[in-house]
Design an enzyme around this catalytic site. Structure first.
Site, PDB file in Angstrom:
ATOM      1  N   GLU A  85       0.884  -1.576   0.318  1.00 55.06           N
ATOM      2  CA  GLU A  85       0.272  -0.139  -0.091  1.00 55.06           C
ATOM      3  C   GLU A  85       1.033   1.054  -0.345  1.00 55.06           C
ATOM      4  O   GLU A  85       1.822   1.457   0.935  1.00 55.06           O
ATOM      5  CB  GLU A  85      -0.564   0.283   1.982  1.00 55.06           C
ATOM      6  CG  GLU A  85      -1.817   1.213   1.429  1.00 55.06           C
ATOM      7  CD  GLU A  85      -2.937   0.767   2.679  1.00 55.06           C
ATOM      8  OE1 GLU A  85      -3.219   2.603   2.801  1.00 55.06           O
ATOM      9  OE2 GLU A  85      -3.266   0.545   3.021  1.00 55.06           O
ATOM     10  N   LYS A 269      -7.025  -0.764  11.953  1.00 56.25           N
ATOM     11  CA  LYS A 269      -6.363  -0.722  10.334  1.00 56.25           C
ATOM     12  C   LYS A 269      -4.629  -0.031  10.588  1.00 56.25           C
ATOM     13  O   LYS A 269      -3.841  -0.138  10.224  1.00 56.25           O
ATOM     14  CB  LYS A 269      -7.225  -0.606   9.600  1.00 56.25           C
ATOM     15  CG  LYS A 269      -6.963  -1.457   8.579  1.00 56.25           C
ATOM     16  CD  LYS A 269      -6.093  -0.141   7.271  1.00 56.25           C
ATOM     17  CE  LYS A 269      -5.945  -1.460   6.472  1.00 56.25           C
ATOM     18  NZ  LYS A 269      -4.928  -0.522   5.211  1.00 56.25           N
ATOM     19  N   ASP A 285       3.966 -14.474  11.844  1.00 57.12           N
ATOM     20  CA  ASP A 285       2.783 -14.510  11.891  1.00 57.12           C
ATOM     21  C   ASP A 285       1.695 -13.251  12.237  1.00 57.12           C
ATOM     22  O   ASP A 285       1.504 -13.257  12.660  1.00 57.12           O
ATOM     23  CB  ASP A 285       2.274 -15.656  12.322  1.00 57.12           C
ATOM     24  CG  ASP A 285       0.486 -15.944  12.280  1.00 57.12           C
ATOM     25  OD1 ASP A 285       0.476 -15.649  11.662  1.00 57.12           O
ATOM     26  OD2 ASP A 285       0.199 -16.812  13.109  1.00 57.12           O
ATOM     27  N   HIS A 383      -1.960  10.368  -0.833  1.00 56.20           N
ATOM     28  CA  HIS A 383      -2.225   9.358  -1.610  1.00 56.20           C
ATOM     29  C   HIS A 383      -2.311   9.013  -2.900  1.00 56.20           C
ATOM     30  O   HIS A 383      -1.861   8.248  -3.512  1.00 56.20           O
ATOM     31  CB  HIS A 383      -3.940   7.926  -1.366  1.00 56.20           C
ATOM     32  CG  HIS A 383      -3.580   6.882  -0.238  1.00 56.20           C
ATOM     33  ND1 HIS A 383      -3.111   5.381  -0.023  1.00 56.20           N
ATOM     34  CD2 HIS A 383      -3.643   6.857   0.693  1.00 56.20           C
ATOM     35  CE1 HIS A 383      -2.940   5.172   0.831  1.00 56.20           C
ATOM     36  NE2 HIS A 383      -3.680   6.206   1.992  1.00 56.20           N
TER      37      HIS A 383
END
Length: 429
Positions: A85, A269, A285, A383
């Site tokens: 991302e 997030k 993991d 972004h």
């Protein structure tokens, strides 16, 4: 170690090879380490991959970036991050620079304790059975520790046990024994599962019940990593916006996440945007980290923000983050994947706890970057440039044409595949 400086001025303006040389000079990596980080021969062969998972047909590459400016407990770090991302590496680096102005990150962590669960059903007198299990504590721990003598030799192993009664469930009542295991520098899943398997026959004998599940829990709420940072208000100023105004916006963004689970999910997030790339880069993991993080965020009964932001007596922002961090630096993909080993070498960590502390620093930095962007101008602007480059490449642009197509789409505020295809065709005439 103390003389290293992760404040690499103009790092983003270098080409990938030049950045690699700067990383080498920071941490003294050898040429073979550089080849591994650069994606050269031997990063992960198909032959090695075939031994890691089932039905292998190839390998899959993701970008490996380096976040700069991190100062943690008085020591500078470059943070390897594997992620697809845009803006995550840049955002974390910029936030770390602001945090550096306030002295950097301070961290701590608990002992690396994990929980293995043994489910017992069909018990006629569950309270009495609970008492019987606890009275056999020493014998149960002895059997568990016989499964991982190497862990015990290193100072870890099964430490204690608990027994929990669930009077009702969709299938009826059950007892659940928790085996508390100190995993030292391993993530611990395999050792814990083996211990749970080994003690199951004795548990059935003691309780006259039947054992079904014997497996670790990914809610590793006894294996916590913590970080704290101070951000001077003057460091938050941007594009004509005074620092005080930005700080106020950040506090309102945090307040929103603190009370609203819909916002908190996206807020968290953003924290994991910083943590997961470090976890992936070091061969750990990330699904276990994600599961533990979200469960921990809901431990009060309502899902809420993992981070907490406050103002100190000087008006500075103070951020803290405490969360489960079940990571290892031995065993698993960490030992098998060459790039994971090199990432750990770049970080210079000596214990799994130290790796976990670095990961939560990356998470808190990513959280600050996202809230600052939202408070200043919205997340899309940050972004826009990188997203435009991706659209340009998908439309067939190569070399310098990628930057030109991206630049024009951003100027036009029309970052769409169709427009990218038009510009690519125009520039190729």
């Amino acid at each position: 170690m103390g003389t290293k400086n992760s404040r690499l001025q103009g790092f983003y303006q270098l080409n990938p090879f030049e950045r690699l040389q700067a990383v080498k000079s920071f941490d003294g990596l050898c040429d073979e380490d550089l080849r591994i980080l650069h994606g050269g021969h031997g990063v992960l062969s198909v032959e090695r991959a075939d031994k890691m998972i089932e039905n292998v047909i190839g390998t899959y590459n993701l970008p490996l970036g380096v976040a700069t400016n991190f100062r943690i407990n008085g020591r500078d770090h470059l943070i390897p991050m594997v992620v697809e991302e845009p803006s995550i590496v840049a955002g974390a680096s910029y936030a770390a620079k602001m945090i550096r102005d306030g002295g950097g990150f301070e961290t701590s962590s608990t002992d690396p304790l994990m929980i293995g669960q043994v489910q017992i059903v069909g018990v006629h007198a569950p309270h009495s059975a609970r008492h019987d299990i606890l009275s056999h504590r020493d014998e149960i721990l002895r059997i568990a520790n016989a499964q991982s003598r190497s862990l015990v030799t290193l100072g870890g192993g099964a430490r204690d046990l608990e027994v929990h009664l669930h009077p009702t469930s969709p299938m009826g009542p059950m007892l659940v024994m928790h085996l508390i295991v100190d995993c030292r520098d391993a993530m611990g899943a395999n050792a814990i599962n083996s211990m749970c398997e080994a003690v199951a026959p004795l548990i059935e004998q003691i309780t006259q019940g039947r054992v079904y599940l014997r497996i670790l829990s990914n809610l590793s709420d006894r294996r916590l990593a913590r970080t704290r940072c101070v951000v001077p208000v003057k460091s938050l100023a941007r594009d004509g916006l005074p620092g005080e105004e930005v700080a106020e916006g950040i506090m309102w963004a945090y307040a929103f996440a603190a009370v609203d689970p819909y916002r908190a999910t996206t807020h968290n997030k953003g924290i994991l945007n910083g943590i997961d790339p470090v976890i992936v880069a070091t061969g750990n993991d990330w699904r276990a980290i994600e599961a533990g993080a979200h469960a921990y965020a809901a431990r009060s009964g309502q899902y809420t923000s993992l981070s907490v932001w406050e103002r100190d007596e000087h008006g500075n922002l103070v951020g803290t983050l405490e969360m489960p961090m079940a990571v290892g630096i031995v065993g698993g993909a960490t030992k098998v994947h060459p790039a994971a080993q090199t990432a750990l070498k770049l970080l210079g960590v000596k214990t799994a706890s130290e790796l976990g502390e670095i990961a939560v620093c990356a998470g808190l930095a990513s959280n600050l970057a996202a809230m600052r962007a939202l408070a200043c101008e919205g997340i899309n602007r940050g972004h826009m440039g990188l997203h435009a480059r991706q659209i340009a490449m998908a439309a067939g642009a190569h070399g310098h044409i990628v930057d030109e197509v991206a630049r024009r789409m951003v100027e036009e505020r029309n970052i769409k595949p169709a427009r990218a295809q038009e510009l690519v065709a125009e520039l190729h005439r």
